[in-house]
Scaffold this motif. Structure first.
Motif, mmCIF file in Angstrom:
data_model
loop_
_atom_site.group_PDB
_atom_site.id
_atom_site.type_symbol
_atom_site.label_atom_id
_atom_site.label_comp_id
_atom_site.label_asym_id
_atom_site.label_seq_id
_atom_site.Cartn_x
_atom_site.Cartn_y
_atom_site.Cartn_z
ATOM 1 N N SER A 1 0.870 -1.218 -0.025
ATOM 2 C CA SER A 1 -0.027 -0.024 0.199
ATOM 3 C C SER A 1 0.889 1.075 -0.005
ATOM 4 O O SER A 1 0.589 2.173 -0.806
ATOM 5 N N LEU B 1 2.262 1.672 -3.551
ATOM 6 C CA LEU B 1 1.331 2.146 -4.400
ATOM 7 C C LEU B 1 1.046 3.607 -4.163
ATOM 8 O O LEU B 1 0.728 4.472 -5.210
ATOM 9 N N THR C 1 -0.821 -1.846 -9.392
ATOM 10 C CA THR C 1 -2.155 -1.775 -8.907
ATOM 11 C C THR C 1 -2.799 -3.503 -8.775
ATOM 12 O O THR C 1 -3.440 -3.670 -7.785
ATOM 13 N N HIS D 1 -0.799 -5.320 -6.030
ATOM 14 C CA HIS D 1 -1.520 -5.121 -4.933
ATOM 15 C C HIS D 1 -2.852 -5.726 -4.628
ATOM 16 O O HIS D 1 -2.974 -6.348 -3.481
ATOM 17 N N CYS D 2 -3.788 -5.757 -5.402
ATOM 18 C CA CYS D 2 -5.109 -6.629 -5.302
ATOM 19 C C CYS D 2 -4.763 -7.903 -5.287
ATOM 20 O O CYS D 2 -5.558 -8.730 -4.377
#
Length: 214
Positions: free
Chosen positions: A123, A126, A178, A181-182
């Motif tokens: 996080s 990002l 992204t 990260h998901c």
């Protein structure tokens, strides 16, 4: 309580093999020292150049410092929790500085905590990427011969542009960051859900076992 039977030589050898992990945890302690040095270097860079920096640059460097702290916390969790779980007891019961989570740590709990720590680190990365891309101002992509200079430049320590002449970021790179990260989030949810199912299964088995004993 029946007296403990002595282990066979083969069993003793196999059980003692857990101490082979000791150099690994000592190596992680050395890695922790490297991160302390990195934190000090970047903190000095922030203090010494704070007058000439803008708000976004300061914010990105502070986020980088938080990132180093979170990685350091992850290292502590792996070193202390892993050693306690897989090598030997630390016997910290009653110690005023004993971590709260260490009193009920096991392999499953450690996996969930590590997954959550990795999500926190991702996080921060990002967020740094989003802030950095908003500050690029249409800079061109760095050419191959510029990548080394951009990577080593003081201005790229925690944000993406090298000396404000080019950028190492691309739209595809931000998109993939992204997506990754998901994936981390979904993986952590899957690990926690699997651990919950296994815990419920063990609880039901224990309750049936106690009921049958009566």
């Amino acid at each position: 309580m029946s007296p403990q039977r002595p282990l066979s030589p083969l069993s003793s050898l196999i059980f003692a093999s857990r101490w082979l992990q000791l150099p690994l945890y000592l190596g992680l302690i050395l890695a922790q020292c490297v991160y302390v040095f990195l934190f000090g270097k970047e903190l000095w860079h922030l203090i010494s150049h704070s007058v000439s920096m803008g708000e976004q640059q300061i914010m990105l460097i502070v986020l980088g410092l938080i990132d180093v702290v979170m990685i350091s916390n992850l290292l502590v969790m792996v070193i202390v929790g892993g050693y306690e779980t897989f090598v030997s007891r630390l016997r910290l019961e009653g110690h005023p500085d004993q971590p709260e989570w260490l009193s009920h740590v096991n392999a499953s709990v450690l996996k969930v905590k590590l997954a959550m720590a990795i999500i926190g680190i991702s996080s921060i990365h990002l967020l740094k990427t989003f802030i950095a891309t908003s500050a690029l101002g249409g800079l061109p992509l760095c050419k191959p011969e510029q990548w080394a200079a951009a990577a080593s430049s003081a201005s790229t320590s925690f944000y993406g542009a090298g000396a404000d002449t080019c950028t190492t970021m691309t739209q595809d790179g931000v998109l993939w960051q992204t997506i990754i990260h998901c994936v981390f989030i979904l993986s952590a949810i899957g690990i926690a859900w699997t651990d919950k199912l296994m815990s419920n299964g063990h609880d039901k088995a224990d309750s049936h076992g106690k009921g049958g004993a009566h």
